[in-house]
Design a protein around this motif. Structure first.
Motif, mmCIF file in Angstrom:
data_model
loop_
_atom_site.group_PDB
_atom_site.id
_atom_site.type_symbol
_atom_site.label_atom_id
_atom_site.label_comp_id
_atom_site.label_asym_id
_atom_site.label_seq_id
_atom_site.Cartn_x
_atom_site.Cartn_y
_atom_site.Cartn_z
ATOM 1 N N GLN A 302 87.075 18.339 108.373
ATOM 2 C CA GLN A 302 85.894 17.981 107.582
ATOM 3 C C GLN A 302 84.623 18.229 108.391
ATOM 4 O O GLN A 302 84.629 18.044 109.606
ATOM 5 N N PRO A 303 83.512 18.603 107.781
ATOM 6 C CA PRO A 303 83.406 18.959 106.363
ATOM 7 C C PRO A 303 83.936 20.360 106.103
ATOM 8 O O PRO A 303 83.818 21.226 106.963
ATOM 9 N N VAL A 304 84.526 20.540 104.943
ATOM 10 C CA VAL A 304 85.088 21.838 104.591
ATOM 11 C C VAL A 304 83.970 22.765 104.142
ATOM 12 O O VAL A 304 82.896 22.313 103.715
ATOM 13 N N PRO A 305 84.148 24.083 104.267
ATOM 14 C CA PRO A 305 83.078 25.020 103.893
ATOM 15 C C PRO A 305 82.798 24.997 102.387
ATOM 16 O O PRO A 305 83.692 24.803 101.575
ATOM 17 N N VAL A 306 81.541 25.215 102.054
ATOM 18 C CA VAL A 306 81.082 25.176 100.667
ATOM 19 C C VAL A 306 80.988 26.601 100.144
ATOM 20 O O VAL A 306 80.435 27.484 100.804
ATOM 21 N N ARG A 307 81.533 26.833 98.956
ATOM 22 C CA ARG A 307 81.531 28.175 98.397
ATOM 23 C C ARG A 307 80.316 28.477 97.540
ATOM 24 O O ARG A 307 79.828 29.596 97.508
ATOM 25 N N ASP A 308 79.812 27.514 96.806
ATOM 26 C CA ASP A 308 78.639 27.753 95.958
ATOM 27 C C ASP A 308 77.817 26.471 95.937
ATOM 28 O O ASP A 308 78.043 25.595 95.110
ATOM 29 N N PRO A 309 76.864 26.322 96.848
ATOM 30 C CA PRO A 309 76.123 25.062 96.968
ATOM 31 C C PRO A 309 75.447 24.670 95.659
ATOM 32 O O PRO A 309 74.854 25.506 94.978
ATOM 33 N N ALA A 310 75.535 23.395 95.336
ATOM 34 C CA ALA A 310 74.914 22.884 94.112
ATOM 35 C C ALA A 310 73.596 22.211 94.443
ATOM 36 O O ALA A 310 73.352 21.776 95.571
ATOM 37 N N VAL A 311 72.728 22.122 93.447
ATOM 38 C CA VAL A 311 71.449 21.422 93.592
ATOM 39 C C VAL A 311 71.369 20.345 92.521
ATOM 40 O O VAL A 311 72.179 20.301 91.591
ATOM 41 N N ASP A 312 70.383 19.477 92.665
ATOM 42 C CA ASP A 312 70.150 18.438 91.667
ATOM 43 C C ASP A 312 69.903 19.101 90.314
ATOM 44 O O ASP A 312 69.107 20.038 90.201
ATOM 45 N N ALA A 313 70.619 18.643 89.292
ATOM 46 C CA ALA A 313 70.509 19.265 87.969
ATOM 47 C C ALA A 313 69.149 19.015 87.318
ATOM 48 O O ALA A 313 68.756 19.738 86.402
ATOM 49 N N ARG A 314 68.410 18.031 87.801
ATOM 50 C CA ARG A 314 67.090 17.736 87.226
ATOM 51 C C ARG A 314 66.058 18.727 87.763
ATOM 52 O O ARG A 314 66.050 19.040 88.957
ATOM 53 N N PRO A 315 65.166 19.225 86.926
ATOM 54 C CA PRO A 315 64.108 20.091 87.420
ATOM 55 C C PRO A 315 63.202 19.341 88.396
ATOM 56 O O PRO A 315 62.863 18.172 88.173
ATOM 57 N N LEU A 316 62.819 20.008 89.476
ATOM 58 C CA LEU A 316 61.847 19.456 90.419
ATOM 59 C C LEU A 316 60.502 20.106 90.095
ATOM 60 O O LEU A 316 60.327 21.314 90.295
ATOM 61 N N VAL A 317 59.570 19.332 89.585
ATOM 62 C CA VAL A 317 58.332 19.903 89.068
ATOM 63 C C VAL A 317 57.121 19.182 89.661
ATOM 64 O O VAL A 317 57.197 18.020 90.089
ATOM 65 N N LEU A 318 56.012 19.882 89.644
ATOM 66 C CA LEU A 318 54.707 19.286 89.912
ATOM 67 C C LEU A 318 53.985 19.251 88.574
ATOM 68 O O LEU A 318 53.693 20.289 87.983
ATOM 69 N N SER A 319 53.707 18.058 88.110
ATOM 70 C CA SER A 319 53.059 17.893 86.802
ATOM 71 C C SER A 319 51.994 16.817 86.913
ATOM 72 O O SER A 319 52.272 15.705 87.410
ATOM 73 N N ASP A 320 50.795 17.155 86.499
ATOM 74 C CA ASP A 320 49.662 16.229 86.599
ATOM 75 C C ASP A 320 49.502 15.694 88.016
ATOM 76 O O ASP A 320 49.207 14.499 88.234
ATOM 77 N N GLY A 321 49.742 16.568 88.997
ATOM 78 C CA GLY A 321 49.550 16.198 90.392
ATOM 79 C C GLY A 321 50.675 15.417 91.014
ATOM 80 O O GLY A 321 50.580 15.014 92.180
ATOM 81 N N VAL A 322 51.779 15.185 90.289
ATOM 82 C CA VAL A 322 52.905 14.400 90.786
ATOM 83 C C VAL A 322 54.120 15.305 90.955
ATOM 84 O O VAL A 322 54.505 16.027 90.020
ATOM 85 N N LEU A 323 54.738 15.279 92.166
ATOM 86 C CA LEU A 323 55.936 16.064 92.443
ATOM 87 C C LEU A 323 57.158 15.165 92.364
ATOM 88 O O LEU A 323 57.227 14.128 93.039
#
Length: 566
Positions: A302-323
């Motif tokens: 451990q840790p075992v190798p990762v084949r296709d790294p995943a990201v947070d499914a929620r969009p990361l956005v800057l909107s109205d000055g808030v990230l």
């Protein structure tokens, strides 16, 4: 590529999110064939993939002219049975055994033409869209140049036969899609954290597991060398001519060179093979042996190798000055990071996998921002492209009009110039480091036309970037370049402008490309997520769009920018 194949091949890979490869991993997804029906368990096999379609071409027609014989011979290249036995019937007795049909495949989207050169010689000319070599490397054509092949004829028994012809076969795109399948041989990044795909194309009726294992043992494609490593000791080969698959287990017998592998390396060897066999429905496990004797393989550390790294499914956005990570009802800021990024008035943001570091592009410069140390200005050059980030702790920045200006900055601001061999004329529209840190994606603007390149990232023993390898050029999408992103480890998404509308194209690294539709309005950015279904577009009006079927629909979110997640 057809819509059916685009959905099954481009979208199927991203659905396998962050697959951790271990010796006990059971691979059930099939990106190849068959496309439907139940998998039946049978006897031991070595020919482990069967095509959707079996082409059975006809042999020579009595009394054929040279032109008719040539046309029918080219058509007979669709039938690989008996080592292209039907196609060889068109050849003279002295040449039939010399011709090498598996040397290459040339893909011809249009209709070719024949012209007479001499009494017994014809030229066949056509415009090709791609070629595949004997090792399975797919190379798209970068220009519409004409390919011309020469054929000679001789009389045998009163019938014309071909006495000389180029090695290889010529197929239409539809036929190629029917009889060839893409598979990836997997290698490691130098830290053994990630498995990195190297795509190859093989006949669907060939012994694919054997060809994949052979490709793996021969090493990575030329363009990837220096960026990836293999767990197999140098010189290791298959000791038998074919791999057998029995009850889901591929039995791989290796030469004695494999005995030099440490226990950890043996576990990595097994994981490397299992990942490479992941597109074969008949293989769910791998057993290793050396010259017929079983090879002891410990459990993967451990840790075992990762084949296709995943990201947070929620969009990361800057909107109205808030990230923050956004839903239609709330925005979740990043502790210690959002405030620092927001204060910079960013134009672009790329977030590290652990969500503690960001590369930020602004009107005044490129910043390295950390949750604990605030923002550090690392690049003040003018005319910069949006910066990229890698998980080794480097912020990549370059001047768009000067591809040779690439610098990887450490988080403390130390610059490390990166040597490149990129073309000097075009400017850089987008630059993105892959999530495994081994490849750089570049979308170039070549006098208003798009060029798409991927290059290996070569580092020193401490992980410091040194240079980019000779780039691999992918199929160029139509239109003027706007943006590009990694959709997954094997696929990139490209946004272009065609007239007053936008277009999204999916391009495989080492494969073909296909249209992913057009949004109804103008789009200004494309951001990768977890595969095709998680791509996001930012409209000129601020709407955030996502793919739904063959169209792009509003998510209900609006933003000033959508950040890239690693």
């Amino acid at each position: 590529m057809s819509e059916r194949r685009r959905n099954s091949r481009v979208r199927a890979r991203p659905a396998r999110l962050a697959i951790l490869v271990t010796a006990a991993l059971a691979v059930t997804g099939c990106v190849g064939i068959p496309d439907s029906g139940q998998v039946q368990r049978g006897d031991t096999v070595s020919d482990d993939v069967v095509s959707d379609f079996v082409f059975r071409p006809n042999g020579p027609v009595a009394g054929s002219s040279q032109e008719r014989l040539l046309r029918d011979f080219l058509s007979a290249g669709t039938g690989s049975q008996d080592n292209y036995g039907v196609a060889r019937q068109f050849l003279s007795a002295g040449f039939a055994g010399e011709w090498e049909p598996r040397a290459s495949v040339t893909i011809r989207p249009g209709v070719g033409s024949t012209s007479r050169v001499g009494e017994s010689t014809l030229d066949y000319a056509f415009v090709s869209s791609a070629t595949v070599d004997t090792a399975g490397h797919y190379t798209p054509a970068t220009s519409s140049t004409t390919t011309s092949l020469a054929f000679s004829f001789v009389r045998e028994g009163g019938e014309w036969r071909i006495s000389d012809a180029p090695d290889g076969i010529v197929l239409s795109p539809a036929t190629f899609d029917s009889v060839f399948r893409s598979h990836a041989a997997y290698f490691y990044d130098p830290t053994f954290t990630y498995l990195v795909p190297d795509e190859r194309w093989f006949l669907a009726r060939s012994s694919t597991s054997t060809r994949l294992a052979t490709a793996l043992l021969e090493g990575p494609s030329n363009w990837l060398q220096g960026a990836v490593v293999s767990a197999f000791p140098e010189g290791t080969q298959l000791s038998l001519t074919a791999i057998t698959v029995d009850d889901g287990t591929a039995r791989v017998d290796l030469t004695a060179d494999a005995l030099e592998a440490t226990p950890d390396a043996r576990a990595r060897m097994q994981a490397q093979l299992l990942a490479s066999f992941s597109t074969l429905a008949t293989v769910t496990a791998v057993e290793l042996s050396v010259e017929g004797a079983p090879l002891t393989v410990p459990a993967m550390q451990q840790p075992v190798p990762v084949r296709d790294p995943a990201v947070d499914a929620r969009p990361l956005v800057l909107s109205d000055g808030v990230l923050g990570f956004a839903t239609t009802s709330a925005t979740s800021q990043l502790p210690g990071l959002s405030d620092a990024v927001e204060a910079l008035r960013p134009r672009s943001v790329e977030l590290s996998a652990d969500q503690t570091t960001a590369a930020v592009g602004t009107s005044s410069g490129t910043y390295a921002v950390t949750a604990s140390g605030g923002a550090r200005l690392v690049d003040t050059r003018t005319g910069r492209a949006a910066p990229s980030l890698d998980d080794a702790g480097f912020v990549w920045s370059l001047v768009a009009d000067d591809p040779s200006s690439l610098i990887a900055y450490a988080l403390d601001g130390t610059p490390h110039p990166v040597v490149t061999s990129l073309p000097a004329g075009p400017s850089v529209t987008s630059f993105r480091i892959s999530r495994d840190g081994t490849r750089a994606l570049m979308l170039l603007d070549d006098q208003g036309a798009s060029r798409l390149l991927v290059a290996a990232v070569v580092r020193d023993a401490d992980g410091v970037p040194l240079r980019l390898g000779s780039p691999l050029e992918l199929s160029a999408p139509d239109g003027a370049p706007v943006d590009a992103t990694w959709a997954d480890q094997l696929t990139v998404a490209v946004l272009t402008a065609v007239g007053e509308s936008s277009r999204v194209t999916m391009s495989e690294v080492g494969g073909d490309s296909s249209s992913a539709g057009r949004p109804s309005g103008e789009a200004v950015a494309v951001v990768g997520g977890n595969g095709f279904d998680r791509l996001l577009l930012l409209g000129a009006d601020g709407d955030v769009l996502e793919p739904r079927g063959s169209s792009w629909q509003a998510t209900g979110l609006t933003a000033d920018l959508v950040a890239t997640q690693r």
